[in-house]
Design a protein around this motif. Structure first.
Motif, PDB file in Angstrom:
ATOM      1  N   ASN A  31       0.730  -1.250  -0.034  1.00  0.00           N
ATOM      2  CA  ASN A  31      -0.084   0.063  -0.206  1.00  0.00           C
ATOM      3  C   ASN A  31       0.810   1.317  -0.140  1.00  0.00           C
ATOM      4  N   LEU A  32       0.750   2.352  -1.004  1.00  0.00           N
ATOM      5  CA  LEU A  32       1.558   3.421  -1.155  1.00  0.00           C
ATOM      6  C   LEU A  32       0.805   4.469  -1.729  1.00  0.00           C
ATOM      7  N   THR A  33       0.681   5.524  -1.052  1.00  0.00           N
ATOM      8  CA  THR A  33       0.052   6.771  -1.819  1.00  0.00           C
ATOM      9  C   THR A  33       1.166   7.865  -2.216  1.00  0.00           C
ATOM     10  N   ILE A  34       1.376   8.377  -3.286  1.00  0.00           N
ATOM     11  CA  ILE A  34       2.274   9.357  -3.799  1.00  0.00           C
ATOM     12  C   ILE A  34       1.610  10.535  -4.293  1.00  0.00           C
ATOM     13  N   ASN A  35       2.096  11.855  -3.655  1.00  0.00           N
ATOM     14  CA  ASN A  35       1.399  12.824  -4.173  1.00  0.00           C
ATOM     15  C   ASN A  35       1.953  13.425  -5.335  1.00  0.00           C
ATOM     16  N   LYS A  36       1.307  14.499  -6.270  1.00  0.00           N
ATOM     17  CA  LYS A  36       1.748  15.051  -7.291  1.00  0.00           C
ATOM     18  C   LYS A  36       3.005  15.929  -6.887  1.00  0.00           C
ATOM     19  N   GLY A  37       4.087  15.940  -7.776  1.00  0.00           N
ATOM     20  CA  GLY A  37       5.156  16.555  -7.732  1.00  0.00           C
ATOM     21  C   GLY A  37       6.352  15.811  -6.507  1.00  0.00           C
ATOM     22  N   GLU A  38       5.776  14.791  -5.981  1.00  0.00           N
ATOM     23  CA  GLU A  38       6.876  14.249  -4.860  1.00  0.00           C
ATOM     24  C   GLU A  38       7.893  13.431  -5.392  1.00  0.00           C
ATOM     25  N   PHE A  39       8.968  13.508  -4.820  1.00  0.00           N
ATOM     26  CA  PHE A  39       9.911  12.563  -5.125  1.00  0.00           C
ATOM     27  C   PHE A  39      10.365  11.571  -4.032  1.00  0.00           C
ATOM     28  N   VAL A  40       9.864  10.322  -4.430  1.00  0.00           N
ATOM     29  CA  VAL A  40      10.011   9.143  -3.661  1.00  0.00           C
ATOM     30  C   VAL A  40      11.302   8.159  -3.933  1.00  0.00           C
ATOM     31  N   SER A  41      11.680   7.595  -3.170  1.00  0.00           N
ATOM     32  CA  SER A  41      12.960   6.576  -3.489  1.00  0.00           C
ATOM     33  C   SER A  41      12.457   5.560  -2.911  1.00  0.00           C
ATOM     34  N   LEU A  42      12.624   4.226  -3.566  1.00  0.00           N
ATOM     35  CA  LEU A  42      12.514   2.719  -2.999  1.00  0.00           C
ATOM     36  C   LEU A  42      13.861   2.275  -2.782  1.00  0.00           C
ATOM     37  N   ILE A  43      13.909   1.847  -1.735  1.00  0.00           N
ATOM     38  CA  ILE A  43      15.119   1.216  -1.277  1.00  0.00           C
ATOM     39  C   ILE A  43      14.986  -0.200  -0.566  1.00  0.00           C
ATOM     40  N   ILE A 212      11.400   8.352   1.690  1.00  0.00           N
ATOM     41  CA  ILE A 212      11.951   6.897   1.299  1.00  0.00           C
ATOM     42  C   ILE A 212      11.258   5.825   1.735  1.00  0.00           C
ATOM     43  N   VAL A 213      10.855   4.980   0.839  1.00  0.00           N
ATOM     44  CA  VAL A 213      10.018   3.940   1.124  1.00  0.00           C
ATOM     45  C   VAL A 213      11.056   2.776   1.094  1.00  0.00           C
ATOM     46  N   MET A 214      10.997   2.023   2.435  1.00  0.00           N
ATOM     47  CA  MET A 214      11.921   0.816   2.599  1.00  0.00           C
ATOM     48  C   MET A 214      11.147  -0.507   2.572  1.00  0.00           C
ATOM     49  N   THR A 216      10.744  -4.435   2.638  1.00  0.00           N
ATOM     50  CA  THR A 216      11.014  -5.640   3.467  1.00  0.00           C
ATOM     51  C   THR A 216      11.903  -6.734   2.568  1.00  0.00           C
ATOM     52  N   ASN A 217      12.390  -7.595   3.027  1.00  0.00           N
ATOM     53  CA  ASN A 217      13.158  -8.862   2.326  1.00  0.00           C
ATOM     54  C   ASN A 217      11.973  -9.646   1.437  1.00  0.00           C
ATOM     55  N   GLY A 218      12.306 -10.231   0.074  1.00  0.00           N
ATOM     56  CA  GLY A 218      11.373 -11.141  -0.692  1.00  0.00           C
ATOM     57  C   GLY A 218      11.753 -12.450   0.090  1.00  0.00           C
ATOM     58  N   PRO A 219      10.842 -13.523  -0.381  1.00  0.00           N
ATOM     59  CA  PRO A 219       9.204 -13.352  -1.283  1.00  0.00           C
ATOM     60  C   PRO A 219       8.630 -12.552  -0.161  1.00  0.00           C
ATOM     61  N   ALA A 220       7.494 -12.153  -0.849  1.00  0.00           N
ATOM     62  CA  ALA A 220       6.197 -11.649  -0.188  1.00  0.00           C
ATOM     63  C   ALA A 220       6.830 -10.352   0.434  1.00  0.00           C
ATOM     64  N   ALA A 221       7.657  -9.730  -0.307  1.00  0.00           N
ATOM     65  CA  ALA A 221       7.952  -8.255   0.065  1.00  0.00           C
ATOM     66  C   ALA A 221       6.888  -7.194   0.268  1.00  0.00           C
ATOM     67  N   THR A 222       6.930  -6.336   1.230  1.00  0.00           N
ATOM     68  CA  THR A 222       5.907  -5.275   1.249  1.00  0.00           C
ATOM     69  C   THR A 222       6.670  -4.027   1.618  1.00  0.00           C
ATOM     70  N   VAL A 223       5.973  -3.156   1.971  1.00  0.00           N
ATOM     71  CA  VAL A 223       6.449  -1.704   2.668  1.00  0.00           C
ATOM     72  C   VAL A 223       6.735  -1.694   4.039  1.00  0.00           C
ATOM     73  N   GLY A 224       8.042  -1.912   4.262  1.00  0.00           N
ATOM     74  CA  GLY A 224       8.251  -1.839   5.866  1.00  0.00           C
ATOM     75  C   GLY A 224       8.120  -0.798   6.568  1.00  0.00           C
ATOM     76  N   GLU A 225       8.988   0.434   6.118  1.00  0.00           N
ATOM     77  CA  GLU A 225       8.727   1.733   6.594  1.00  0.00           C
ATOM     78  C   GLU A 225       8.959   2.752   5.608  1.00  0.00           C
ATOM     79  N   ILE A 226       8.356   3.881   5.833  1.00  0.00           N
ATOM     80  CA  ILE A 226       8.391   5.059   5.234  1.00  0.00           C
ATOM     81  C   ILE A 226       8.913   6.302   5.990  1.00  0.00           C
ATOM     82  N   LEU A 227      10.139   6.902   5.473  1.00  0.00           N
ATOM     83  CA  LEU A 227      10.769   8.048   6.110  1.00  0.00           C
ATOM     84  C   LEU A 227      10.653   9.192   5.377  1.00  0.00           C
ATOM     85  N   ASP A 228      10.006  10.204   5.924  1.00  0.00           N
ATOM     86  CA  ASP A 228       9.922  11.801   5.584  1.00  0.00           C
ATOM     87  C   ASP A 228      11.185  12.423   5.757  1.00  0.00           C
TER      88      ASP A 228
END
Length: 293
Positions: A31-43, A212-214, A216-228
């Protein structure tokens, strides 16, 4: 008051890939919501589904469960409003930089622009990435960093709502990478594109991102934490190097990657880097206490 539709939403996304031994679940309940004009990194670590998330947003993969909405419309196929920049520049080697960008412009805009408008638009986008001086050179005549600049210009020329970047600077040397990071910050400030970028580089993620969207390890990976990332823009990498807030964010990401999501085979370099960051934070704290005294 009616709330405007959210810009980009991934809701309860699962994706399974068929294998000879049965389905392999790459993502679960993303689950992830991204705003218009936002810079989001996936790590995250290799195999955590970062590229799979990007490919779902690009319309290259279809979620097994859940889905992706862009400005209220379901994403189920590729479209010019979502341009992708890969780690490999993907330029056609027999075309010049100008012609590589021209190909994308003609595909997206067709006959909407006159010949003069097409020329002006291509030159404008090459100028944005500081490649107007080499627009008539072929890929084998320019450096790796210059090729990536052309790839970014080609993506920008499509006027995408969302710019998707899959480790765009990962294969470049440190100095070239820094120059391109600075260029990307300038471009994003001017155009206000939404940018989703995959990276393995913690410093790059903190420098460029709003969040920064961090994963979790796979398999069945998901969003672990989100850091503003609450750092003012424009950002100066030299000034930020001694900024306690910047180093705190680095430490948060490193802690997630190398403690909360530690893999058994993590190399000593990663551990050393985390130790160095912790030591830097302790020194910053000691300096602050000395100044207060």
């Amino acid at each position: 008051m009616t709330q405007p539709p959210k810009h980009l939403e991934l809701t309860k996304v699962d994706i399974d890939f068929p294998t000879p031994t049965g389905p392999f679940k790459a993502l679960k309940n993303v689950n992830l919501t991204i705003n218009k004009g936002e810079f989001v990194s996936l790590i995250g670590h290799s195999g955590c589904g970062k590229s799979t998330v990007l490919n779902i947003v690009a319309g290259l993969y279809q979620a097994t469960k859940g889905g992706c909405l862009l400005d209220g419309k379901e994403v189920n196929e590729p479209g010019p409003e979502r341009a992708v920049v890969f780690q490999n520049h993907s330029l056609l080697p027999w075309l010049t930089a100008y012609e590589n960008v021209e190909l994308a412009v003609k595909q997206v805009f067709g006959k909407q622009k006159s010949k003069a408008e097409v020329k002006e638009w291509i030159e404008h986008n090459l100028s944005l990435v500081h490649m107007d001086h080499a627009m008539h050179k072929r890929p084998d005549e320019i450096s790796g960093g210059m090729k990536q600049r052309v790839g970014i210009a080609r993506a920008l020329a499509m006027e995408p709502t969302v710019l998707l970047m899959d480790e765009p600077f990962g294969a470049l040397d440190a100095l070239t990478r820094a120059h391109l990071q600075d260029s990307l910050m300038e471009i994003q400030k001017d155009l206000n594109n939404t940018v989703i970028m995959i990276t393995h580089d913690v410093d790059e993620a903190v420098l460029l991102s709003d969040r920064i969207v961090m994963m979790t390890n796979g398999p069945a990976a998901t969003v672990g934490e989100i850091l503003d990332i609450d750092l003012p823009r424009p950002r100066d990498r030299i000034a930020l190097a001694d900024d306690p807030k910047y180093n705190h964010y680095r430490h948060e990401v490193l802690t997630f990657l190398y403690e909360k999501q530690r893999k058994p085979d993590e190399n000593s370099t990663a551990k050393t880097e985390e130790k160095n960051v912790a030591q830097d934070l302790q020194e910053d704290k000691a300096d602050s206490e000395d100044q207060a005294a």
